[in-house]
Design a protein around this motif. Structure first.
Motif, PDB file in Angstrom:
ATOM      1  N   SER A 117      16.509  28.573  39.036  1.00 37.10           N
ATOM      2  CA  SER A 117      16.685  27.478  39.986  1.00 37.10           C
ATOM      3  C   SER A 117      15.604  27.499  41.062  1.00 37.10           C
ATOM      4  O   SER A 117      15.094  26.452  41.470  1.00 37.10           O
ATOM      5  CB  SER A 117      18.072  27.585  40.635  1.00 37.10           C
ATOM      6  N   VAL A 175      26.965  25.641  35.359  1.00 41.45           N
ATOM      7  CA  VAL A 175      25.544  25.294  35.438  1.00 41.45           C
ATOM      8  C   VAL A 175      24.767  25.929  34.291  1.00 41.45           C
ATOM      9  O   VAL A 175      23.878  25.309  33.692  1.00 41.45           O
ATOM     10  CB  VAL A 175      24.967  25.731  36.800  1.00 41.45           C
ATOM     11  N   CYS A 178      25.426  24.037  31.023  1.00 41.73           N
ATOM     12  CA  CYS A 178      24.704  22.763  31.019  1.00 41.73           C
ATOM     13  C   CYS A 178      23.196  22.979  30.919  1.00 41.73           C
ATOM     14  O   CYS A 178      22.493  22.242  30.227  1.00 41.73           O
ATOM     15  CB  CYS A 178      25.032  21.972  32.281  1.00 41.73           C
ATOM     16  N   GLY A 179      22.692  24.000  31.610  1.00 40.84           N
ATOM     17  CA  GLY A 179      21.256  24.239  31.609  1.00 40.84           C
ATOM     18  C   GLY A 179      20.707  24.675  30.270  1.00 40.84           C
ATOM     19  O   GLY A 179      19.505  24.523  30.007  1.00 40.84           O
ATOM     20  N   THR A 193      19.320  22.078  38.212  1.00 40.38           N
ATOM     21  CA  THR A 193      20.612  22.754  38.168  1.00 40.38           C
ATOM     22  C   THR A 193      21.757  21.829  38.561  1.00 40.38           C
ATOM     23  O   THR A 193      22.879  22.277  38.741  1.00 40.38           O
ATOM     24  CB  THR A 193      20.599  23.969  39.129  1.00 40.38           C
ATOM     25  N   ALA A 195      24.387  19.938  37.447  1.00 39.79           N
ATOM     26  CA  ALA A 195      25.053  19.934  36.147  1.00 39.79           C
ATOM     27  C   ALA A 195      25.421  18.535  35.641  1.00 39.79           C
ATOM     28  O   ALA A 195      25.166  18.216  34.468  1.00 39.79           O
ATOM     29  CB  ALA A 195      26.287  20.831  36.197  1.00 39.79           C
ATOM     30  N   LEU A 441      27.671  22.670  42.020  1.00 36.06           N
ATOM     31  CA  LEU A 441      27.498  21.661  40.972  1.00 36.06           C
ATOM     32  C   LEU A 441      26.754  20.428  41.481  1.00 36.06           C
ATOM     33  O   LEU A 441      25.923  19.854  40.771  1.00 36.06           O
ATOM     34  CB  LEU A 441      28.859  21.240  40.409  1.00 36.06           C
TER      35      LEU A 441
END
Length: 581
Positions: A117, A175, A178-179, A193, A195, A441
Motif C-alpha cells: 500500500s 483488502v 480483493c488485491g 487498496t 477494496a 476499506l
C-alpha cells in the motif's frame, strides 16, 4: 639460533597466549553477550537430544515458507525473490537475538500488505524505485524497533486496543483478498487498496479471464481450502500413510506450487494459454544491498515505517503471548523489539523488505517439534539452498497459484466474532472495531489504521477524564463497603475511581460537590483514595480549592487510604492535615 628456530619459538609463545587471551575476553564480555545476544546463552548449553526435533521442524517450516514468502512478496508489489531473501539472514538474526524458542519471523501478510500500500503510489510494482523504497522501509523499521527496545518501550504495544487491532486485521484480510484478484484471474487492474473499487473493476473484466487461468486458480484455491479433506480422502484410499498425512495439510502450499510449475512446464501454458508466470528468478546468494540515499524518499516513507513497526511488533507480540501461554513461558517485549529491529536491518542489507512474526508458521514450528531457535536457523539454511538451486525451476510458477496462497491465508484473518464480543461488553469498543474496519476499506490501510489508533487513544482519554465518583455506604451489620447513592446524614464517604490529573480533576470536583449537595446535615466529607495511584499539580490545586470551598460551608474534608508515595506530595502542598492517620 636460526631464523626458523626463532619463528618456531615465537609461534609457540603466541599459541600459549591465545587461550589465555580468549579466556580473559570470555570472562569479561560473555556475560554481556549472554544477556543481550541470547544465542550465546542457549547454544553452548544445547542438548543433542533436541537436534533431530529442531532439524525436522526447520525443514517443515521451510516447505511452508518457500511458497508463502514468494506470495507475500507479490502482495507487497515486489519481485518474488524479495520474499525469499527476506527469509534468510533476517531469520538467522532473529534466532540469535530473540529469547522466544519457537517464534518464526519472515515476511507476513499484514506487513506485506502495508508495504504494498505504501509503495503503490511511488512507482510501478517490481520497479527499481519500489525495490529501493522497500529497503528504506526495512532500514527505518529496524532502526525504530531497535530504538524502542533500547529505551525499553515494549509496553507501547498496549496502546492500541484489541478492538482496533481486530478491526484492522479483519479489514486487511478483505483488502488482501480483493488485491489478489488481478493475479488470481490474470487481469490488469489498478493498484489500490480501496477494496470496493477493486471488486467492481474485477467484475467488469471477468470476460477477459482465460480458461486455463480459471482452471489453475480454482484448483489451487480448492486444494488449499479443503486440504484436510483431501488428505483424509487420500489416506482412506491408501494413497498415503499416516506419517505423510500428518504433514500434508501443512505442506499443501508447496504441493500446489509443485503442481502449478509442472502443469505450466509440461503444457507450456505461458505461451499456449496466456497464463501469467513468475518469470526469471536470480539464482545465488542474496545480493548485498544499501538503502538509497534519497532524502525526499526517506521523509515520505518515515510515517509508513512507523506504522509498519507498530503493527508488526503488535502482531508479533500477540503471537508470542499466545504461544508463550501455551508453553508456560514469559515474553521479554524489550528483547523482542531488539530482535525484530536487527532482523529488519538484515532484510535492508540483503535485498529483502520488512519482516515480522507469523502465527501460522510459528504454530507449525511448534507442531513439528521445535524446541530451540536452532529450528529457525535450519529454516534459514533451507531457504538459502532454495535460492541457490530452485531459481530456474520456479520460472514456470503461475502467479495465480501465489495469489491463491495469499487469499486462503487471508480468510483466517477475517473474523467478526471479536466485534460481537466487544459490542456486548462495551459499545465504544464495538464502535472502534467498526470505525477501523470501515476506515481501512474506504480510505486505505494507513488512513484507516491511524483513524483507529486515534479513536482508541481518544476513547481512553475520554474514559480517564470521567472516573467513577460514588458515595460509599457501610452497613452496620457488614464490614464491607458497597456503592450507593444514599449518604450518611453527617459523614459522607466518596470513592474516587482513578488517579487524578489535569484531565479529570475538575470533573471529580464537580461530582463531589454534586453528591454533597444531595446530602443534608453533612459535617465531614471523606475522599477514599484507594484507587488513586498518582496526582499531578493540577489535581493538588483542585483538592486545595475543594478544601477551601467546603471549609467555607462548614464541611471538613479528609482523605482516607492515601498511598505512601502520595503523602509527601500532599505535605508539600500543605494538605498533610487532610490525610487520615
Amino acid at each position: 639460533m636460526s631464523q626458523e628456530q626463532l619463528f618456531a619459538r615465537h609461534s609457540r609463545g603466541v599459541r600459549r597466549l591465545f587461550p589465555i587471551a580468549a579466556r580473559a575476553l570470555a570472562s569479561r564480555y560473555l556475560p554481556f553477550l549472554r544477556q543481550h545476544v541470547p544465542i550465546f546463552a542457549w547454544l553452548p548449553n544445547y542438548r543433542r537430544e533436541n537436534l533431530a526435533s529442531d532439524v525436522i521442524a526447520g525443514i517443515v517450516v521451510t516447505m511452508v515458507l518457500v511458497p508463502t514468502a514468494m506470495a507475500y512478496a507479490q502482495l507487497a508489489g515486489l519481485p518474488v525473490q524479495a520474499g525469499l531473501y527476506g527469509s534468510i539472514l533476517p531469520v538467522m538474526l532473529y534466532a540469535a537475538f530473540s529469547r522466544s524458542p519457537v517464534l518464526s519471523v519472515a515476511p507476513v501478510t499484514i506487513v506485506s500488505l502495508m508495504v504494498g500500500s505504501i509503495l503503490a503510489p511511488l512507482g510501478q510494482a517490481g520497479s527499481a524505485e519500489t525495490i529501493g523504497c522497500a529497503l528504506i522501509l526495512a532500514f527505518l523499521s529496524g532502526c525504530i524497533l531497535l530504538a524502542l527496545g533500547a529505551l525499553r518501550l515494549g509496553t507501547i504495544a498496549n496502546f492500541v486496543s484489541h478492538p482496533v487491532l481486530n478491526g484492522f486485521v479483519s479489514a486487511a484480510g478483505v483488502v488482501m483478498v480483493c488485491g489478489q484478484l488481478k493475479s488470481l484471474l490474470g487481469l490488469s487492474l489498478p493498484s489500490t487498496t480501496i477494496a470496493p473499487y477493486v471488486v467492481v473493476q474485477a467484475l467488469s473484466h471477468l470476460h477477459n479471464v482465460r480458461f486455463a487461468t480459471w482452471l489453475i486458480a480454482g484448483g489451487a484455491v480448492g486444494l488449499l481450502v479443503y486440504r484436510v479433506r483431501v488428505t483424509r480422502l487420500l489416506m482412506q484410499r491408501g494413497a498415503i500413510g499416516p506419517t505423510l498425512a500428518a504433514y500434508l495439510p501443512k505442506a499443501m502450499p508447496l504441493v500446489v506450487v509443485g503442481l502449478g510449475v509442472l502443469l505450466c512446464r509440461l503444457f507450456d501454458l505461458e505461451k499456449s494459454s496466456g497464463v501469467l508466470v513468475v518469470g526469471s528468478i536470480p539464482s545465488g546468494l542474496p545480493p548485498i544491498s544499501l538503502p538509497p540515499l534519497d532524502g525526499a524518499a526517506w521523509r515520505i516513507l518515515l510515517p509508513g515505517a512507523l506504522l509498519i513497526s507498530l503493527v508488526g511488533f503488535i502482531e508479533s507480540m500477540a503471537v508470542a503471548k499466545v504461544l508463550a501461554r501455551k508453553r508456560g513461558e514469559r515474553v521479554d517485549f524489550d528483547q523482542e523489539l531488539i530482535a525484530m529491529g536487527t532482523a529488519n536491518l538484515g532484510a535492508a542489507f540483503t535485498s529483502g523488505y520488512p519482516v515480522s512474526a507469523g502465527l501460522f508458521r510459528s504454530a507449525i514450528n511448534i507442531e513439528a517439534g521445535a524446541v530451540t531457535p536452532l529450528a529457525s536457523i535450519v529454516t534459514a539454511i533451507g531457504m538459502l539452498l532454495t535460492v541457490l538451486v530452485l531459481g530456474p525451476v520456479l520460472y514456470y510458477l503461475p502467479q495465480s497459484v501465489l495469489a491463491a496462497i495469499v487469499i486462503t491465508a487471508s480468510f483466517g484473518l477475517i473474523k467478526f466474532k471479536p466485534f460481537f464480543q466487544a459490542w456486548r461488553c462495551d459499545r465504544l469498543d464495538g464502535f472502534a472495531f467498526i470505525a477501523t474496519f470501515v476506515g481501512v476499506l474506504a480510505f486505505g490501510i494507513e488512513a484507516g489504521l491511524l483513524a483507529g489508533i486515534a479513536l482508541s487513544i481518544g476513547t481512553y482519554l475520554w474514559r480517564s477524564s470521567r472516573p467513577l465518583v460514588s458515595v460509599i455506604e457501610k452497613p452496620a451489620d457488614s464490614g464491607t463497603f458497597t456503592s450507593s447513592n444514599a449518604a450518611y446524614p453527617s459523614i459522607v464517604s466518596i470513592a474516587i475511581g482513578d488517579s487524578l490529573y489535569f484531565g479529570n480533576a475538575e470533573f471529580v470536583e464537580r461530582q463531589v460537590q454534586g453528591l454533597l449537595a444531595k446530602a443534608t446535615g453533612t459535617h465531614t466529607c471523606v475522599l477514599v483514595f484507594s484507587s488513586v495511584n498518582s496526582l499531578d499539580s493540577s489535581a493538588i490545586d483542585v483538592l486545595s480549592n475543594l478544601h477551601r470551598d467546603l471549609e467555607a460551608k462548614g464541611v471538613t474534608l479528609r482523605l482516607a487510604e492515601v498511598k505512601p508515595p502520595l503523602r509527601p506530595l500532599l505535605a508539600k502542598a500543605g494538605l498533610a492535615a487532610l490525610v487520615d492517620p
